[in-house]
Design an enzyme around this catalytic site. Structure first.
Site, PDB file in Angstrom:
ATOM      1  N   GLU A  76       6.624  13.767  -1.196  1.00 49.50           N
ATOM      2  CA  GLU A  76       5.175  14.002  -1.320  1.00 49.50           C
ATOM      3  C   GLU A  76       4.616  14.497   0.016  1.00 49.50           C
ATOM      4  O   GLU A  76       4.670  13.778   1.022  1.00 49.50           O
ATOM      5  CB  GLU A  76       4.483  12.689  -1.752  1.00 49.50           C
ATOM      6  CG  GLU A  76       3.019  12.890  -2.076  1.00 49.50           C
ATOM      7  CD  GLU A  76       2.354  11.615  -2.615  1.00 49.50           C
ATOM      8  OE1 GLU A  76       3.050  10.746  -3.166  1.00 49.50           O
ATOM      9  OE2 GLU A  76       1.132  11.505  -2.454  1.00 49.50           O
ATOM     10  N   LYS A 259       0.325   1.712  -4.532  1.00 52.14           N
ATOM     11  CA  LYS A 259       1.173   2.921  -4.524  1.00 52.14           C
ATOM     12  C   LYS A 259       1.054   3.621  -3.167  1.00 52.14           C
ATOM     13  O   LYS A 259       2.052   4.087  -2.602  1.00 52.14           O
ATOM     14  CB  LYS A 259       0.752   3.844  -5.673  1.00 52.14           C
ATOM     15  CG  LYS A 259       1.712   4.979  -5.957  1.00 52.14           C
ATOM     16  CD  LYS A 259       1.467   6.200  -5.113  1.00 52.14           C
ATOM     17  CE  LYS A 259       2.403   7.353  -5.458  1.00 52.14           C
ATOM     18  NZ  LYS A 259       2.204   8.498  -4.565  1.00 52.14           N
TER      19      LYS A 259
HETATM   20  C1  MEV Z   1      -1.436   8.960  -3.183  1.00 50.79           C
HETATM   21  O1  MEV Z   1      -0.056   9.179  -3.052  1.00 50.79           O
HETATM   22  C2  MEV Z   1      -1.829   7.574  -2.713  1.00 50.79           C
HETATM   23  C3  MEV Z   1      -3.300   7.203  -2.952  1.00 50.79           C
HETATM   24  O2  MEV Z   1      -3.641   7.371  -4.310  1.00 50.79           O
HETATM   25  C4  MEV Z   1      -3.468   5.773  -2.514  1.00 50.79           C
HETATM   26  C5  MEV Z   1      -4.827   5.189  -2.835  1.00 50.79           C
HETATM   27  O3  MEV Z   1      -5.501   5.658  -3.751  1.00 50.79           O
HETATM   28  O4  MEV Z   1      -5.179   4.197  -2.147  1.00 50.79           O
HETATM   29  C6  MEV Z   1      -4.196   8.107  -2.158  1.00 50.79           C
END
Ligand code: MEV
Length: 428
Positions: A76, A259
């Site tokens: 990512e 996540k």
């Molecule tokens: C994206 O990989 C991770 C996020 O969605 C974490 C969050 O929303 O706190 C940006």
């Protein structure tokens, strides 16, 4: 020039100058030789080859007073950028402080048909010294390294199950194999000598629970380091704390915030050859038993104008053993981390998770997540559209400049780019 603006060769040179990468490791990363056939065969059944993922480093980390560049493996684009961004702000407040108070791995011997639990428990406790001996004799090398059997627990489970829990010190390894070897040896001893009547061992296996492999990382930053061009630091901090409070109250949001934390943790785990399935199952159980939606907590201290973040979670990892020893890239990651102790590696991994968390929350409550994400995604979009060589960087820049970018637009822009080139060549 900033680290991310350097070429790959220049980055490797800089890490060499910083003394965290040897010439041989730098050459290995540049050449990317394939894994040995023997290693591939030893690691998986029916091997067909390799599956490659990018290895990068997040910079700006200060953990327990020591500077680190943190190796991360991820697919990512925004993950490493977010970790560096979060770490840079935390470093302005003095860095992360981490603690690991104990590190024990559990193995379970599951016994059925236990009709008198009190009697069963007394029989097991009576032979604790013998169990210690059987356990340590089954794996003498871990004892030589200062680990082995620590203590045991006996629990009643349901009406007629019992569990003998063997708590083991795996030293720097995660210890799955040693736990299974020891559990099977003790199970055989119990079955032959201690169990009576219908009592029988059902299974003997490590537990992936990480209740005695917890790590905590904490950071405190002045709210001013959170400011954007348009929003004051205190406002960002208040909104960030509110978003984290919402996650504590709402599992759907908690899942997403977790996540973001795992973006950092899993990337370091992969880079260091650790087992993501073991980590996922330990963290899931931790959240369930703590009845928590989200792993981190952010608090504002209005008087001191500071924001404090805290993250506690089980990190069932090792810094030696298994794939960590077989994979040259995992060894290079540990070299970049200056051969950390297992407690240091747990602290580094947790702190990377908290850095990613800080960067994500700050982005969400200010510009939104898409601005940064799309800027980094545009290189991928360019490749998907069919760009090759220098077209990738040109198309990436064009996509970043446009307000809206998707695959259709990337394809159209690439076509324009190529048409322009053809026209130019014709003119010449
Ligand atoms: C994206 O990989 C991770 C996020 O969605 C974490 C969050 O929303 O706190 C940006």
């Amino acid at each position: 020039m900033k680290f991310y603006e350097l070429s790959r060769q220049e980055r490797l040179n800089q890490l060499q100058q910083q003394g965290v990468l040897s010439t041989a490791s730098s050459a290995y990363l540049l050449k990317k030789p394939a894994l040995d056939e023997q290693v591939l065969n030893a690691m998986v059944e029916n091997n067909l080859g390799e599956f490659n993922l990018p290895l990068g480093v997040a910079d700006n980390f200060v953990i327990n007073g020591q500077k680190y560049v943190v190796p991360m493996v991820t697919e990512e684009p925004s993950v490493i950028a977010a970790a560096s961004n979060g770490a840079k702000r935390v470093a302005l407040g003095g860095g992360f402080a981490t603690t690991v108070t104990e590190r024990l791995l559990k193995a379970q011997i599951i016994v059925t048909q236990v009709t008198n639990f009190a009697d069963f428990a007394a029989r097991i406790k009576d032979v604790t010294a013998k169990i210690r001996q059987v356990a340590n004799d089954a794996h003498p090398s871990i004892v030589q390294r200062g680990g082995g059997f620590d203590h045991l627990t006996v629990s009643q489970v349901g009406d007629n199950f019992a569990e003998v829990g063997l708590w083991l010190n795996p030293v720097a390894a995660f210890g799955a194999n040693l736990a299974n070897t020891i559990a099977e040896a003790v199970a055989a001893y119990l079955q032959a000598n201690i169990l009576i009547g219908q009592e029988a061992v059902l299974a003997a296996i490590l537990s992936n629970v990480g209740s005695k492999m917890l790590v905590t990382t904490e950071c405190t930053v002045p709210v001013t380091v959170l400011a954007t061009k348009k929003i004051a630091g205190i406002t960002v901090a208040q909104r960030l704390v509110a978003l984290n409070q919402f996650a504590h109250l709402n599992a759907d949001r908690g899942t997403t915030e977790n996540k973001g934390i795992l973006n950092g943790i899993f990337a370091v785990a992969l880079a260091t050859g650790n087992d993501l399935r073991a980590l996922s199952s330990a963290i899931t159980t931790y959240l369930m038993t703590e009845q928590q939606n989200v792993l981190s907590t952010w608090q504002l201290n209005l008087e001191q104008q500071t924001l404090t973040g805290r993250l506690t979670l089980p990190l069932t990892i090792g810094s030696v053993g298994g794939a960590i020893n077989s994979l040259p890239s995992a060894q290079i990651s540990l070299e970049i981390l200056q051969q950390p102790t297992i407690e240091q590696l747990m602290g580094i991994m947790a702190s990377t998770g908290l850095a990613n968390n800080l960067a994500a929350l700050r982005a969400l409550v200010t510009s939104g997540i898409q601005a940064g994400h799309m800027r980094l995604q545009s290189a991928n979009l360019a490749i998907q559209a069919g760009a090759v060589g220098s077209e990738i960087a040109t198309l990436q820049q064009q996509l970043n400049r446009s307000n809206h970018s998707d695959l259709a637009m990337a394809r159209a822009m690439l076509q324009q780019l190529r048409d322009k080139k053809v026209n130019k060549n014709n003119d010449n």
